[in-house]
Design an enzyme around this catalytic site. Structure first.
Site, PDB file in Angstrom:
ATOM      1  N   ARG A 132       0.836  -1.205   0.000  1.00 32.51           N
ATOM      2  CA  ARG A 132       0.000   0.000   0.000  1.00 32.51           C
ATOM      3  C   ARG A 132       0.872   1.258   0.000  1.00 32.51           C
ATOM      4  O   ARG A 132       0.967   1.955  -1.003  1.00 32.51           O
ATOM      5  CB  ARG A 132      -0.957  -0.026   1.212  1.00 32.51           C
ATOM      6  CG  ARG A 132      -2.066   1.022   1.155  1.00 32.51           C
ATOM      7  CD  ARG A 132      -1.654   2.420   1.514  1.00 32.51           C
ATOM      8  NE  ARG A 132      -1.044   2.555   2.844  1.00 32.51           N
ATOM      9  CZ  ARG A 132      -0.495   3.675   3.290  1.00 32.51           C
ATOM     10  NH1 ARG A 132      -0.453   4.766   2.522  1.00 32.51           N
ATOM     11  NH2 ARG A 132       0.078   3.735   4.488  1.00 32.51           N
ATOM     12  N   ASP A 133       1.543   1.523   1.104  1.00 33.08           N
ATOM     13  CA  ASP A 133       2.287   2.791   1.202  1.00 33.08           C
ATOM     14  C   ASP A 133       3.413   2.812   0.180  1.00 33.08           C
ATOM     15  O   ASP A 133       3.781   3.858  -0.349  1.00 33.08           O
ATOM     16  CB  ASP A 133       2.861   2.962   2.614  1.00 33.08           C
ATOM     17  CG  ASP A 133       3.132   4.420   2.965  1.00 33.08           C
ATOM     18  OD1 ASP A 133       2.919   5.285   2.105  1.00 33.08           O
ATOM     19  OD2 ASP A 133       3.568   4.688   4.098  1.00 33.08           O
TER      20      ASP A 133
ATOM     21  N   HIS B 270       5.871   4.838  12.370  1.00 38.03           N
ATOM     22  CA  HIS B 270       5.786   4.713  10.900  1.00 38.03           C
ATOM     23  C   HIS B 270       6.733   5.757  10.320  1.00 38.03           C
ATOM     24  O   HIS B 270       6.375   6.914  10.126  1.00 38.03           O
ATOM     25  CB  HIS B 270       4.331   4.977  10.480  1.00 38.03           C
ATOM     26  CG  HIS B 270       4.078   4.980   9.003  1.00 38.03           C
ATOM     27  ND1 HIS B 270       3.354   3.988   8.363  1.00 38.03           N
ATOM     28  CD2 HIS B 270       4.414   5.856   8.034  1.00 38.03           C
ATOM     29  CE1 HIS B 270       3.271   4.266   7.074  1.00 38.03           C
ATOM     30  NE2 HIS B 270       3.903   5.400   6.849  1.00 38.03           N
TER      31      HIS B 270
ATOM     32  N   HIS C 212       9.456   7.221   7.595  1.00 33.60           N
ATOM     33  CA  HIS C 212      10.030   7.217   6.247  1.00 33.60           C
ATOM     34  C   HIS C 212      11.527   7.526   6.389  1.00 33.60           C
ATOM     35  O   HIS C 212      11.952   8.132   7.367  1.00 33.60           O
ATOM     36  CB  HIS C 212       9.299   8.228   5.362  1.00 33.60           C
ATOM     37  CG  HIS C 212       7.909   7.759   4.983  1.00 33.60           C
ATOM     38  ND1 HIS C 212       7.589   7.311   3.727  1.00 33.60           N
ATOM     39  CD2 HIS C 212       6.775   7.640   5.711  1.00 33.60           C
ATOM     40  CE1 HIS C 212       6.316   6.956   3.700  1.00 33.60           C
ATOM     41  NE2 HIS C 212       5.790   7.140   4.893  1.00 33.60           N
TER      42      HIS C 212
ATOM     43  N   CYS D 142       4.563   9.288  -0.269  1.00 34.54           N
ATOM     44  CA  CYS D 142       3.157   9.689  -0.280  1.00 34.54           C
ATOM     45  C   CYS D 142       2.984  10.683  -1.414  1.00 34.54           C
ATOM     46  O   CYS D 142       3.697  11.679  -1.481  1.00 34.54           O
ATOM     47  CB  CYS D 142       2.747  10.331   1.045  1.00 34.54           C
ATOM     48  SG  CYS D 142       1.086  11.034   0.984  1.00 34.54           S
TER      49      CYS D 142
ATOM     50  N   ASN E  17       9.337   4.387   2.523  1.00 34.44           N
ATOM     51  CA  ASN E  17       9.270   3.925   3.909  1.00 34.44           C
ATOM     52  C   ASN E  17      10.612   3.288   4.243  1.00 34.44           C
ATOM     53  O   ASN E  17      11.322   2.826   3.353  1.00 34.44           O
ATOM     54  CB  ASN E  17       8.200   2.836   4.047  1.00 34.44           C
ATOM     55  CG  ASN E  17       6.806   3.374   3.904  1.00 34.44           C
ATOM     56  OD1 ASN E  17       6.287   3.482   2.807  1.00 34.44           O
ATOM     57  ND2 ASN E  17       6.195   3.724   5.007  1.00 34.44           N
TER      58      ASN E  17
HETATM   59  P1  HMG Z   1     -12.718  14.918  -2.279  1.00 37.26           P
HETATM   60  O1  HMG Z   1     -12.472  15.247  -3.713  1.00 37.26           O
HETATM   61  O2  HMG Z   1     -12.776  16.034  -1.299  1.00 37.26           O
HETATM   62  O3  HMG Z   1     -13.985  13.987  -2.059  1.00 37.26           O
HETATM   63  O4  HMG Z   1     -11.616  13.882  -1.833  1.00 37.26           O
HETATM   64  P2  HMG Z   1     -15.464  13.970  -2.526  1.00 37.26           P
HETATM   65  O5  HMG Z   1     -16.216  13.295  -1.437  1.00 37.26           O
HETATM   66  O6  HMG Z   1     -15.899  15.334  -2.990  1.00 37.26           O
HETATM   67  O7  HMG Z   1     -15.407  12.980  -3.783  1.00 37.26           O
HETATM   68  C1  HMG Z   1     -14.819  13.323  -5.022  1.00 37.26           C
HETATM   69  C2  HMG Z   1     -14.954  12.151  -5.964  1.00 37.26           C
HETATM   70  O8  HMG Z   1     -14.226  11.023  -5.455  1.00 37.26           O
HETATM   71  C3  HMG Z   1     -16.376  11.658  -6.141  1.00 37.26           C
HETATM   72  O9  HMG Z   1     -16.459  11.118  -7.452  1.00 37.26           O
HETATM   73  C4  HMG Z   1     -16.475  10.535  -5.151  1.00 37.26           C
HETATM   74  O10 HMG Z   1     -17.442   9.585  -5.494  1.00 37.26           O
HETATM   75  C5  HMG Z   1     -15.094   9.932  -5.244  1.00 37.26           C
HETATM   76  P3  HMG Z   1     -17.106  11.929  -8.675  1.00 37.26           P
HETATM   77  O11 HMG Z   1     -18.497  12.303  -8.202  1.00 37.26           O
HETATM   78  O12 HMG Z   1     -16.203  13.134  -8.871  1.00 37.26           O
HETATM   79  O13 HMG Z   1     -17.043  10.957  -9.813  1.00 37.26           O
HETATM   80  N1  HMG Z   1     -14.713   9.243  -3.998  1.00 37.26           N
HETATM   81  C6  HMG Z   1     -14.339   7.975  -3.914  1.00 37.26           C
HETATM   82  N2  HMG Z   1     -14.218   7.010  -4.841  1.00 37.26           N
HETATM   83  C7  HMG Z   1     -13.822   5.790  -4.415  1.00 37.26           C
HETATM   84  N3  HMG Z   1     -13.536   5.500  -3.105  1.00 37.26           N
HETATM   85  C8  HMG Z   1     -13.644   6.452  -2.163  1.00 37.26           C
HETATM   86  C9  HMG Z   1     -14.064   7.733  -2.558  1.00 37.26           C
HETATM   87  N4  HMG Z   1     -14.270   8.883  -1.881  1.00 37.26           N
HETATM   88  C10 HMG Z   1     -14.679   9.792  -2.763  1.00 37.26           C
HETATM   89  N5  HMG Z   1     -13.352   6.172  -0.888  1.00 37.26           N
HETATM   90  C11 HMG Z   1     -10.857  12.031  -0.508  1.00 37.26           C
HETATM   91  C12 HMG Z   1     -11.580  13.364  -0.499  1.00 37.26           C
HETATM   92  C13 HMG Z   1     -10.567  11.668   0.933  1.00 37.26           C
HETATM   93  C14 HMG Z   1     -11.743  10.972  -1.144  1.00 37.26           C
HETATM   94  C15 HMG Z   1      -9.554  12.201  -1.327  1.00 37.26           C
HETATM   95  O14 HMG Z   1      -8.871  13.299  -0.831  1.00 37.26           O
HETATM   96  C16 HMG Z   1      -8.659  11.009  -1.265  1.00 37.26           C
HETATM   97  O15 HMG Z   1      -8.984   9.944  -1.788  1.00 37.26           O
HETATM   98  N6  HMG Z   1      -7.492  11.150  -0.620  1.00 37.26           N
HETATM   99  C17 HMG Z   1      -6.565  10.036  -0.393  1.00 37.26           C
HETATM  100  C18 HMG Z   1      -5.145  10.470  -0.612  1.00 37.26           C
HETATM  101  C19 HMG Z   1      -4.245   9.304  -0.311  1.00 37.26           C
HETATM  102  O16 HMG Z   1      -4.608   8.161  -0.518  1.00 37.26           O
HETATM  103  N7  HMG Z   1      -3.042   9.610   0.195  1.00 37.26           N
HETATM  104  C20 HMG Z   1      -2.089   8.569   0.518  1.00 37.26           C
HETATM  105  C21 HMG Z   1      -2.464   7.768   1.728  1.00 37.26           C
HETATM  106  S1  HMG Z   1      -2.070   8.572   3.282  1.00 37.26           S
HETATM  107  C22 HMG Z   1      -0.383   8.235   3.501  1.00 37.26           C
HETATM  108  O17 HMG Z   1       0.247   7.695   2.638  1.00 37.26           O
HETATM  109  C23 HMG Z   1       0.229   8.550   4.834  1.00 37.26           C
HETATM  110  C24 HMG Z   1       0.465   7.294   5.697  1.00 37.26           C
HETATM  111  O18 HMG Z   1       1.297   6.370   5.037  1.00 37.26           O
HETATM  112  C25 HMG Z   1       1.110   7.691   7.017  1.00 37.26           C
HETATM  113  C26 HMG Z   1       2.350   8.579   6.830  1.00 37.26           C
HETATM  114  O19 HMG Z   1       3.296   8.194   6.161  1.00 37.26           O
HETATM  115  O20 HMG Z   1       2.283   9.680   7.369  1.00 37.26           O
HETATM  116  C27 HMG Z   1      -0.870   6.598   6.024  1.00 37.26           C
HETATM  117 MG    MG Z   2       3.528   6.523   4.964  1.00 38.45          MG
END
Ligand code: HMG
Ligand code: MG
Length: 284
Positions: free
Chosen positions: A13-14, A205, A207, A238, A247
């Protein structure tokens, strides 16, 4: 007997979420199947986020459907909202994770919400996940430094940790998202968080952008943490954190833990095979 320290494998995933090249689903499945044989208790394999935001994770349901699930391994998925949770339940994830941040800049960039808005969004996700029998893990990003806001106050991390704890997260993973943490800043952050959540329910966690992840793990071990997230082959980053490299590599964490006298329960040979596969995927 040596003290057990768990490595929570987050590479599929990450690690893979950040790869530019679309990695074939079959390759992801083969990597997870290899890792399943390595002795991990938990492997994060999926992310039910918006496919427009992270196209690399769009095939998460296919990955969960295609892997050979090993007994005793929990296959985890990220779920940012109710839509994500519904997809995770349909794909039969074993546990889910809500992921917030301790800095406003990153929260906005990563999930398009303020910290407060994100916590309000997570509460029903945690509630519904528990009702469906799924354990919920909580992540906090940018626990020492944010690419947008600079240094993160330890008290802010503690505040978000307490809120995730109150939602019933069984463990909170503290993310040095951009790998700028130092043993001193990690220690100060942990001191604040440990006031509100015990070490037994925290994970580190880290990096490895600055090559300090292993040192940060060591200081966290001193503070009592016994779970660390890592990605095989040092995959990752990310997409919404400029400068976030991979990571810390699982095999490096394993080797350091063993050198320190801890037991990880992992098979080093299988791990090396997984690391080779991961490096081939990222073309390194
Ligand atoms: P948004 O644009 O504000 O959301 O995004 P929305 O609710 O307005 O939805 C926009 C569109 O996305 C819509 O589709 C929704 O249906 C769709 P449209 O009407 O335009 O066709 N949608 C989805 N589709 C599938 N599955 C869903 C979903 N939600 C909405 N769950 C949102 C808000 C949170 C969805 C967006 O910002 C997002 O997906 N962000 C994720 C970013 C991400 O994955 N980042 C990496 C992971 S975090 C990380 O890596 C850190 C970590 O490792 C820890 C660390 O290292 O610190 C965990
Ligand atoms: Mg991470």
């Amino acid at each position: 007997m040596a003290d057990y320290v768990e490595i929570f494998e987050v590479g599929p995933r990450d690690g893979l979420q950040n790869e530019k090249r679309q990695i074939p689903t079959a390759d992801k499945i083969a990597l997870v199947d290899c890792l399943s044989a390595a002795g991990f208790r938990r492997i994060e394999v999926a992310s039910f986020v918006s496919p427009k935001w992270v196209p690399q994770m769009a095939d998460s349901a296919e990955v969960l459907a295609g892997i050979a699930r090993a007994d005793g391994v929990s296959y985890a998925a990220l779920t940012p909202n109710m839509q994500g949770l519904e997809r995770a339940i349909a794909a039969r994830a074993d546990e889910v994770a809500i992921f917030g941040a301790a800095s406003e800049g990153f929260s906005k960039a990563n999930i398009n919400a303020t910290i407060e808005e994100s916590l309000a969004r997570f509460a029903p996700v945690a509630e519904a996940a528990k009702a469906a029998g799924l354990p919920v893990r909580g992540y906090i990003s940018c626990v020492t430094d944010c690419p947008f806001d600079g240094p993160t106050p330890p008290e802010k991390v503690a505040e978000v940790a307490a809120r995730l704890d109150a939602m019933g997260c069984y463990e909170i993973s503290l993310g040095d998202t951009i790998g700028q943490g130092r043993p001193e800043t990690i220690a100060a952050m942990l001191d604040a968080v440990l006031e509100v959540v015990p070490a037994s329910r925290l994970a580190g966690h880290y990096h490895d952008t600055s090559g300090r992840a292993l040192a940060n793990i060591e200081v966290s071990l001193d503070k009592g943490l016994r779970v660390f997230d890592a990605a095989v082959g040092g995959l990752g980053g990310c997409p919404y954190a400029p400068g976030a490299e991979g990571n810390v590599a699982t095999e490096a964490v394993h080797d350091r833990l063993v050198a320190l006298g801890f037991d990880t329960g992992l098979d080093r040979e299988v791990l090396s095979r997984g690391a080779d596969m991961a490096r081939a995927m990222r073309g390194a």
